[in-house]
Write a protein that holds these residues in place. Structure first.
Motif, PDB file in Angstrom:
ATOM      1  N   ARG A  64      13.751  22.896  18.627  1.00 57.05           N
ATOM      2  CA  ARG A  64      15.050  22.737  18.275  1.00 57.05           C
ATOM      3  C   ARG A  64      15.962  22.692  19.476  1.00 57.05           C
ATOM      4  O   ARG A  64      15.885  23.761  20.107  1.00 57.05           O
ATOM      5  CB  ARG A  64      15.606  23.521  17.240  1.00 57.05           C
ATOM      6  CG  ARG A  64      15.939  23.006  15.930  1.00 57.05           C
ATOM      7  CD  ARG A  64      14.565  22.943  15.056  1.00 57.05           C
ATOM      8  NE  ARG A  64      14.094  24.363  14.719  1.00 57.05           N
ATOM      9  CZ  ARG A  64      12.648  24.357  14.851  1.00 57.05           C
ATOM     10  NH1 ARG A  64      11.956  23.323  14.996  1.00 57.05           N
ATOM     11  NH2 ARG A  64      12.264  25.660  14.688  1.00 57.05           N
ATOM     12  N   ASP A 108      25.019  10.605  18.684  1.00 53.62           N
ATOM     13  CA  ASP A 108      23.678  11.478  18.520  1.00 53.62           C
ATOM     14  C   ASP A 108      23.279  12.036  19.492  1.00 53.62           C
ATOM     15  O   ASP A 108      22.581  13.376  19.372  1.00 53.62           O
ATOM     16  CB  ASP A 108      22.700  10.428  18.267  1.00 53.62           C
ATOM     17  CG  ASP A 108      22.475   9.614  16.901  1.00 53.62           C
ATOM     18  OD1 ASP A 108      23.362  10.073  16.111  1.00 53.62           O
ATOM     19  OD2 ASP A 108      22.122   8.470  16.614  1.00 53.62           O
ATOM     20  N   LYS A 110      25.643  17.460  19.585  1.00 51.26           N
ATOM     21  CA  LYS A 110      25.464  18.309  18.550  1.00 51.26           C
ATOM     22  C   LYS A 110      26.426  19.526  18.155  1.00 51.26           C
ATOM     23  O   LYS A 110      27.048  19.793  19.187  1.00 51.26           O
ATOM     24  CB  LYS A 110      23.885  19.099  18.729  1.00 51.26           C
ATOM     25  CG  LYS A 110      22.953  18.234  19.209  1.00 51.26           C
ATOM     26  CD  LYS A 110      22.491  16.973  18.072  1.00 51.26           C
ATOM     27  CE  LYS A 110      21.302  16.076  18.495  1.00 51.26           C
ATOM     28  NZ  LYS A 110      20.958  15.028  17.782  1.00 51.26           N
TER      29      LYS A 110
END
Length: 410
Positions: free
Chosen positions: A46, A269, A272
């Motif tokens: 992640r 994109d 975050k």
């Protein structure tokens, strides 16, 4: 064809394979406790997770006899933290005098840290890691938690255990299903995370930049910067409405030397959102269940100490519970002892974070003119010895934990 769930039995079931869950799993397994860790994802990859391994955590790795191997993995070392107000840079914390083996923050992708911990945990026959296992509920009988239910690609899974530990983060399913009451302290900010390339002329040490209603944090990651742009709480939609070009201009205004690189943000994109929360459980446990880490106390990103505080929870939990888990004699009083041990460092750390949010973050975000260097920052610049105070708070924290459990397989 039967729809009955697969059943695993263990002494301890840990929900969440993040830093707290994996470290607790390793410590319990090496102490001879049968432990199952349930991680909902297929891997640890992640992006924009906390990648700081503080001296307190490195000390735990050292006490496990794994430090030399750990430091052979690619990482960067931050020995000084700095701030920049209206273009003037000043040192905030110097880790050189910490009473630890490592006098620096190691910057390493969290997935590398978790892969390292899990690889060593798997060497013990008492450890089992189940990936793609999302905890959905707790198993309860007569007011006591007896394990957890999870879904996997292969079907339903039940882990029956003497103790279920919620280490599944700030949106913890375990704490929600256990009905543990939460106290929310609020946060005036959210953070937009991104990567921008780094040039050798940029320098290396992590810097927080403050000016004219903007806060921009840069963490050295070798050939790129991991960057955090702080925005007022709930302003994410407004930032996106203004457009990506305006956002790039905001970054360039607070860090002008990045002006030639902001075009690397080609779409939203690449950015975050981290929704910042500061909260704490009033009670961390019920019979058969205990929450630690972010599941017990979500931390602000101020100081980057949340992961390391969670790992300290894991060490304390293993120290207090390992022998009793192995013997099957854990009581509510034992779970309460974990909370008592970790309450003071949690409360004081969150109090400091809230004060920084109120007196530094909120003021900086609302400023319409160039900021002045705060008196505290000028003192840190003039008297180097004072830098040891924030270094200790960030690097070690309050009431650091040490590994007391033994490796029963040696």
């Amino acid at each position: 064809m039967s729809n009955a769930p697969e059943v695993i039995r263990a002494k301890c079931c840990i929900a969440g394979g993040g830093p707290a869950g994996m470290v607790l799993g390793l410590l319990l397994a090496r102490a001879g406790v049968e432990v199952v860790v349930l991680e909902k994802h297929a891997d640890f990859l992640r992006d924009f997770r906390g990648d700081t391994i503080h001296p307190s955590t490195l000390e735990v790795v050292h006490e496990l006899g794994l430090l030399d191997e750990f430091l052979r993995h690619p990482h960067q070392e931050a020995r000084v933290l700095a701030g920049n107000v209206a273009g003037a840079e000043f040192p905030l914390a110097d880790f050189a005098h910490l009473p630890t083996k490592c006098k620096f923050i190691a910057l390493m992708p969290q997935w590398d840290f978790l892969d390292f911990v899990s690889a060593h945990a798997k060497k013990y026959p008492t450890f089992r890691l189940v990936m793609r296992a999302a905890v959905t509920d707790l198993i309860e009988e007569n007011g006591r938690v007896l394990g957890a239910r999870a879904t996997t690609p292969e079907g339903a899974l039940e882990v029956r255990a003497d103790l279920t530990v919620g280490a599944d983060g700030r949106h913890s399913t375990v704490r929600a299903r256990a009905g543990l009451p939460v106290q929310d302290f609020g946060a005036p900010m959210d953070v937009l995370w991104m990567r921008l390339s780094r040039k050798p002329s940029d320098g290396e040490r992590p810097v927080g930049r403050f000016d004219r209603g903007r806060i921009f944090v840069m963490i050295y990651r070798g050939d790129y910067w991991q960057c955090g742009f702080v925005i007022p709480k709930g302003d994410h939609a407004a930032v996106m409405t203004r457009g990506l070009e305006a956002f790039r201009a905001d970054i360039a205004s607070v860090a002008p030397f990045l002006a030639d690189r902001v075009q690397e943000l080609q779409s939203w994109d690449d950015v975050k959102l981290l929704t910042v929360t500061v909260d704490r459980l009033r009670k961390w446990w019920r019979p058969g269940v205990l929450c630690i880490g972010d599941a017990a106390h979500a931390m602000s990103p101020v100081g980057g100490v949340g992961i390391n505080l969670a790992i300290q929870d894991a060490v304390a939990t293993a120290n207090i519970l390992a022998e009793k888990l192995r013997a099957g004699t854990v009581t509510g009083a034992d779970l309460a002892a974990v909370q008592r041990r970790r309450t003071l460092p949690t409360q004081l750390t969150q109090w400091i974070q809230v004060q920084v949010q109120k007196k530094v973050i909120t003021r900086a975000l609302s400023a319409h003119r160039s900021l002045k260097v705060p008196t505290a920052a000028r003192l840190l610049q003039r008297f180097p010895i004072l830098r040891r105070i924030p270094a200790r708070l960030v690097g070690i924290g309050i009431r650091p934990e040490h590994v007391r459990t033994k490796d029963t397989f040696k």
